[in-house]
Design an enzyme around this catalytic site. Sequence first.
Site, PDB file in Angstrom:
ATOM      1  N   GLY A 224       0.820  -1.201   0.000  1.00  0.00           N
ATOM      2  CA  GLY A 224       0.000   0.000   0.000  1.00  0.00           C
ATOM      3  C   GLY A 224       0.854   1.250   0.000  1.00  0.00           C
ATOM      4  N   GLN A 225       0.317   2.307  -0.587  1.00  0.00           N
ATOM      5  CA  GLN A 225       1.061   3.561  -0.677  1.00  0.00           C
ATOM      6  C   GLN A 225       0.100   4.731  -0.534  1.00  0.00           C
ATOM      7  OE1 GLN A 225       3.235   4.025  -4.343  1.00  0.00           O
ATOM      8  NE2 GLN A 225       4.359   5.817  -3.632  1.00  0.00           N
ATOM      9  N   GLY A 226       0.434   5.660   0.371  1.00  0.00           N
ATOM     10  CA  GLY A 226      -0.355   6.871   0.551  1.00  0.00           C
ATOM     11  C   GLY A 226       0.521   8.094   0.398  1.00  0.00           C
ATOM     12  N   PHE A 228       1.708  10.008   2.737  1.00  0.00           N
ATOM     13  CA  PHE A 228       2.748  10.142   3.752  1.00  0.00           C
ATOM     14  C   PHE A 228       3.306   8.800   4.215  1.00  0.00           C
ATOM     15  CE2 PHE A 228      -0.427  13.555   4.371  1.00  0.00           C
ATOM     16  CZ  PHE A 228       0.344  14.621   3.937  1.00  0.00           C
ATOM     17  N   ALA A 229       2.806   7.706   3.679  1.00  0.00           N
ATOM     18  CA  ALA A 229       3.199   6.407   4.226  1.00  0.00           C
ATOM     19  C   ALA A 229       3.335   5.361   3.128  1.00  0.00           C
ATOM     20  CB  ALA A 229       2.169   5.931   5.261  1.00  0.00           C
ATOM     21  N   VAL A 231       3.362   0.985   3.013  1.00  0.00           N
ATOM     22  CA  VAL A 231       3.104  -0.217   3.805  1.00  0.00           C
ATOM     23  C   VAL A 231       3.768  -1.397   3.109  1.00  0.00           C
ATOM     24  CG1 VAL A 231       1.368  -1.715   4.838  1.00  0.00           C
ATOM     25  CG2 VAL A 231       0.902   0.737   4.576  1.00  0.00           C
ATOM     26  N   LYS A 247       4.124  -0.211   8.450  1.00  0.00           N
ATOM     27  CA  LYS A 247       3.662   1.083   7.924  1.00  0.00           C
ATOM     28  C   LYS A 247       4.692   2.144   8.295  1.00  0.00           C
ATOM     29  CE  LYS A 247      -0.392   4.074   7.563  1.00  0.00           C
ATOM     30  NZ  LYS A 247      -1.830   4.224   7.919  1.00  0.00           N
ATOM     31  N   ASP A 342     -12.357   7.111   7.529  1.00  0.00           N
ATOM     32  CA  ASP A 342     -11.854   6.848   6.170  1.00  0.00           C
ATOM     33  C   ASP A 342     -12.332   5.469   5.733  1.00  0.00           C
ATOM     34  OD1 ASP A 342     -10.547   7.410   3.828  1.00  0.00           O
ATOM     35  OD2 ASP A 342      -8.554   6.909   4.564  1.00  0.00           O
TER      36      ASP A 342
END
Length: 523
Positions: A224-226, A228-229, A231, A247, A342
């Site tokens: 996973g990719q956001g 600010f982070a 995973v 994370k 969310d």
Amino acid sequence: MLAESGESPSDRDPLLQWLLSIREAHDGGNFLELEELVSNCIDNFKDDIKYRDDPRFLQIWFLHLGSSSDFETIFKEMEKRKICIRSSLLYELYACFLEGKEMWQEAYWAYQIGISREAEPLERLKSACSLFLDRMSDRVNASSLEKIDGDKSSRSETCINPWSDSTMDNLLQKIKPSLSKSDGYHLCNKAYSGKVDLSSLRASSKNKTLELGKRKYQIKGCTGQGRFALVFKAHDDSTPDEYVALKIQTPPFPWEFYIYRQLDKRIPDQQRSSFGFAKRMHLYSDYSILVCDYLSHGTLHDVINSFWVVRKPMEEVLCVYYTIEMLCMLETLHDVGLIHGDFKPDNLLVRCARGELKEDDYKKRDGHWREQGLCLIDWGRAIDLHLFPSQVEFEGSCRTSGFRCVEMQENKRWKCQASFVADSYNLCGVAHLMLHGSYMEIERKRTSDADHVYMPRLPFRRYWNCKLWERLFKELLNNAPNDDKMLLRDLRECFEEYLCSDPQLLRKLKDLLTKLKLSLCSA
């Protein structure tokens, strides 16, 4: 020479005439003309490699960005077209723009992106980031916790954006004593000093070793990719067959770990597996690393896509089953004063039973049905209502496209006792995505008694149980009840009654879940 060739400065530099016209419109205060000139200028030159690294063209883009409400999309387009991406000026200007809008965490992210790309001059960018952090430190030190503790003397103290940086800073200060005593909380006031440079990690990073305390984790891939982070799927060197999710976030953010520990305290044991587990958190001055349980079967979004990628709608009985799971989840969560904030299919992991499911066990959730269902993760935008006074009003948006409730879309406040509407609206959004394969759009529709209600724009298909789905959407999209738990319970029982009313439905559900498990395992 110029006279002989007949070549004017604007011939050699076509952008120049546009710049002069834009400046004239700006100085003359003709902002409608200015906006049109800026837009047309970008359309004319956005694909011209000659101006890709021209700081003058960058300034034009920022004029465009300043006049738009969707500035994140514009910045992404600038990145896509590589407008000055190697220049520190891009990141300085964007960070200043975000800081002016009080989006401090996003501003810090803009600086970090530029630094990670080694934008030139790099030292100037690092200095600008350092000055920004000094300003943020002064702001935090000057802030007051009265805003959170509920002094009702002014609007600013009774109407709070629960996701703003200032609110989060205040809350983290408030929970700091209890957080430091939490099991698995490891605080280091220095920067991360392992052999792997965390800023170098990308979604493609594999086979790197992270040292966390006395443990070493081997990264096997990104899950996973956001903003600010990142995973990562990883395993401890001592237990190579047991995977965890790491994370890694900057700036450091311990709030999610706090929420996980509140889940441990507040959620009954029989429901706890539906909300994810955090083993530990390592908090450094520059990064936080959260170590969580890893589930290998993907997300509900993966399940939805597996149907629609072959142009088949998701089976309604599966939609009913997962809607029951989500209703039960929110019923439990809201009863203990927590809002996820969310709630979307990307944050719902699929849990698969290890053994055979039996239809007779479903109603009481006996046997392997206890292992089957969904698991809600990513608690970074969660709201703990126990930290706010009961009369507070909330404002602000979750900023998740396709999952913004009516109050957020219309920029309205939402009262504390009705604040569960954010999760309830998003549950409808997930159900809509399962049923239609598209994100939900709502509209006001006239009812038989000449009233108006919000309902999905797309109609229900005639072969669905339309009364069931109509009740779900009508009640969750149009009610802000004081007893949210009762509404969720009544809806859940209504869906369960339908599913259990026909043995063939349960048999079909069991067969579909078995096939789904096999497809997710093979994927």
